[in-house]
Scaffold this motif. Structure first.
Motif, mmCIF file in Angstrom:
data_model
loop_
_atom_site.group_PDB
_atom_site.id
_atom_site.type_symbol
_atom_site.label_atom_id
_atom_site.label_comp_id
_atom_site.label_asym_id
_atom_site.label_seq_id
_atom_site.Cartn_x
_atom_site.Cartn_y
_atom_site.Cartn_z
ATOM 1 N N THR A 83 0.824 -1.208 0.000
ATOM 2 C CA THR A 83 0.000 0.000 0.000
ATOM 3 C C THR A 83 0.857 1.256 0.000
ATOM 4 N N GLY A 87 1.128 1.823 -4.005
ATOM 5 C CA GLY A 87 -0.052 2.666 -4.007
ATOM 6 C C GLY A 87 -1.272 1.995 -3.419
ATOM 7 N N ARG A 88 -2.182 2.829 -2.911
ATOM 8 C CA ARG A 88 -3.410 2.324 -2.301
ATOM 9 C C ARG A 88 -4.319 1.678 -3.352
ATOM 10 N N ARG A 89 -4.545 2.408 -4.439
ATOM 11 C CA ARG A 89 -5.474 1.923 -5.461
ATOM 12 C C ARG A 89 -4.955 0.657 -6.124
ATOM 13 N N ALA A 90 -3.660 0.630 -6.440
ATOM 14 C CA ALA A 90 -3.089 -0.546 -7.109
ATOM 15 C C ALA A 90 -3.164 -1.775 -6.217
ATOM 16 N N LEU A 136 -6.804 4.762 2.205
ATOM 17 C CA LEU A 136 -7.559 5.647 1.318
ATOM 18 C C LEU A 136 -8.520 6.528 2.111
ATOM 19 N N TRP A 195 -10.855 1.603 -9.310
ATOM 20 C CA TRP A 195 -9.904 2.020 -10.339
ATOM 21 C C TRP A 195 -10.410 3.222 -11.142
ATOM 22 N N GLU A 200 -5.416 7.832 -6.884
ATOM 23 C CA GLU A 200 -4.299 7.336 -6.076
ATOM 24 C C GLU A 200 -3.876 8.444 -5.123
ATOM 25 N N THR A 201 -3.760 8.113 -3.841
ATOM 26 C CA THR A 201 -3.470 9.125 -2.830
ATOM 27 C C THR A 201 -2.123 8.932 -2.148
ATOM 28 N N ARG A 202 -1.373 7.939 -2.548
ATOM 29 C CA ARG A 202 -0.070 7.697 -1.921
ATOM 30 C C ARG A 202 0.828 8.911 -2.124
#
Length: 409
Positions: A83, A87-90, A136, A195, A200-202
């Motif tokens: 994470t 990344g969070r989303r990935a 997230l 997605w 993406e917030t990382r």
């Protein structure tokens, strides 16, 4: 605003208006979570599937579930690392797509080695979305609204699971393959929703100072809260481990009577939890958490005296009230303690406490039940009260971190 009094001029800055509504990307995450949980049908019926549809022994089914548990235990730390790194989303989308693939593979596997391997991989993937989802929420939602946001996610999980249990029992009559397809499709929908609708917030590489799991382990407040979480999980997970055994085998209730009493838990959560969470977000999270843990402890301790459906229903109502109060507070506290660039790792450690409790709870609970129902439920209640006291003790450290996070630069 500038005001002049005599020869003195004073400039004041108007207070910053805090947002009062949750952002759109959060609702996409919430919708995906609900859809995902609506399809959570395989795991509750795994033992039945392996013994009835595939013809394996109870011992083999137990081995498969043990491998699943080992994978789940490892997944939280690994997912927390991913994470923060990729990344969070990935991480969330990858875990959901991977879960869908493994679900379908398991649904059509007949060889024991393939099934055992599939159960281990499923354990690695199925809950790997949790650290990413929590990170997230912390990234997207202002601090003042996080208790409400985490509470709503808790509500979505419970609502979806309640529907899935009913739908899963119906689909199982048509064939177990329907369960695997339903779970795979809903996992995929969750991934697509996030997605397409969640950014993406990382933090970027330049925004990320050095740190890793070592930073988490040096955070005394987080370590203390992790121990408290372990105590909370050991208490709560008795609902799916020793409570059914104690009430049916020892107290003599029928499975249908036990199910009727336990249905009260889901009904109360669905009916009350969103409203309660919306009103508790103005209070100090550590004190709210301590209150909820204490109420849960009293409810479980009182189970020692429950020998009828009505008696069990009363105890269920009490510990459910505590569960409703604590809903979303754990995620809120982790979001407060975690630096933005380490939110995945912090949530991974938090999730690890729950995964560890899932292994320890049945082992400890079964030994205590062997000694007697009083030994089990008074010990469980005592553990809950210790967790509540620990929450009060660590509360000042959490409040200092909260104040530091919102202090003006």
């Amino acid at each position: 605003m500038t005001t002049t009094t005599g020869t003195t001029t004073t400039t004041t800055t108007p207070p910053v208006r805090q947002p009062r509504t949750l952002p759109g990307p959060f609702w996409a995450l919430w919708s995906g979570t609900l859809v995902n949980r609506l399809g959570t049908m395989v795991m509750p019926f795994t033992g039945v599937y392996l013994t009835q549809a595939r013809g394996f022994s109870v011992a083999v089914a137990g081995l498969a579930m043990t491998l699943f548990g080992i994978g789940s235990l490892m997944s939280q730390l690994a997912a927390g690392l991913l994470t923060d790194r990729i990344g969070r989303r990935a991480t969330l989308c990858g875990s959901m797509v991977g879960t869908a693939v493994v679900m379908l593979a398991l649904g059509y596997s007949t060889a024991l080695p393939a099934i055992l391997a599939g159960m281990f991989v499923l354990g690695l993937l199925i809950d790997a979305y949790r650290p990413a989802s929590s990170a997230l929420v912390a990234d997207l939602v202002p601090a003042a609204l996080r208790p409400r946001a985490f509470g709503l996610l808790f509500w979505a999980v419970n609502l979806g699971y309640a529907v899935a249990m009913v739908a899963g029992g119906w689909l199982a009559r048509l064939g177990f393959s329907w369960l695997f397809w339903a779970d795979a499709v809903t996992c995929t929908v969750f991934a697509v929703l996030v997605w397409r609708a969640v950014p993406e917030t990382r933090p970027t590489h330049d925004e990320r100072p050095a740190g890793g799991f070592g930073a988490v382990l040096r955070d005394r407040a987080m370590l203390a809260f992790t121990v408290i979480t372990l105590g909370q999980a050991l208490v709560y997970l008795q609902t799916v481990t020793m409570l059914p055994v104690a009430m049916t085998d020892v107290a003599g209730l029928s499975p249908s009577e036990f199910g009727m009493a336990m249905a009260l838990n889901g009904l109360l959560i669905v009916a009350l939890q969103p409203f309660v969470s919306a009103r508790l977000d103005r209070f100090d999270p550590s004190r709210v958490m301590a209150l909820g843990l204490a109420v849960m402890a009293l409810g479980f301790a009182a189970t020692a005296y429950a020998t009828t459906v009505a008696g069990l229903a009363v105890t269920v109502a009490v510990w459910t009230a505590g569960e409703i109060v604590t809903a979303g507070i754990g995620g809120t506290i982790v979001a407060t303690l975690a630096p933005a660039h380490l939110r995945g790792r912090y949530n991974g450690v938090y999730g690890f406490a729950w995964a560890l409790a899932a292994v320890v709870a049945p082992l400890a609970g079964s030994r205590l039940l062997t000694a007697g129902v009083e030994a089990l439920w008074f010990s469980v209640g005592g553990a809950g009260l210790l967790a509540a006291a620990g929450m009060l003790a660590v509360g000042p450290a959490i409040r200092r971190r909260t104040a530091a996070a919102v202090a003006p630069l």
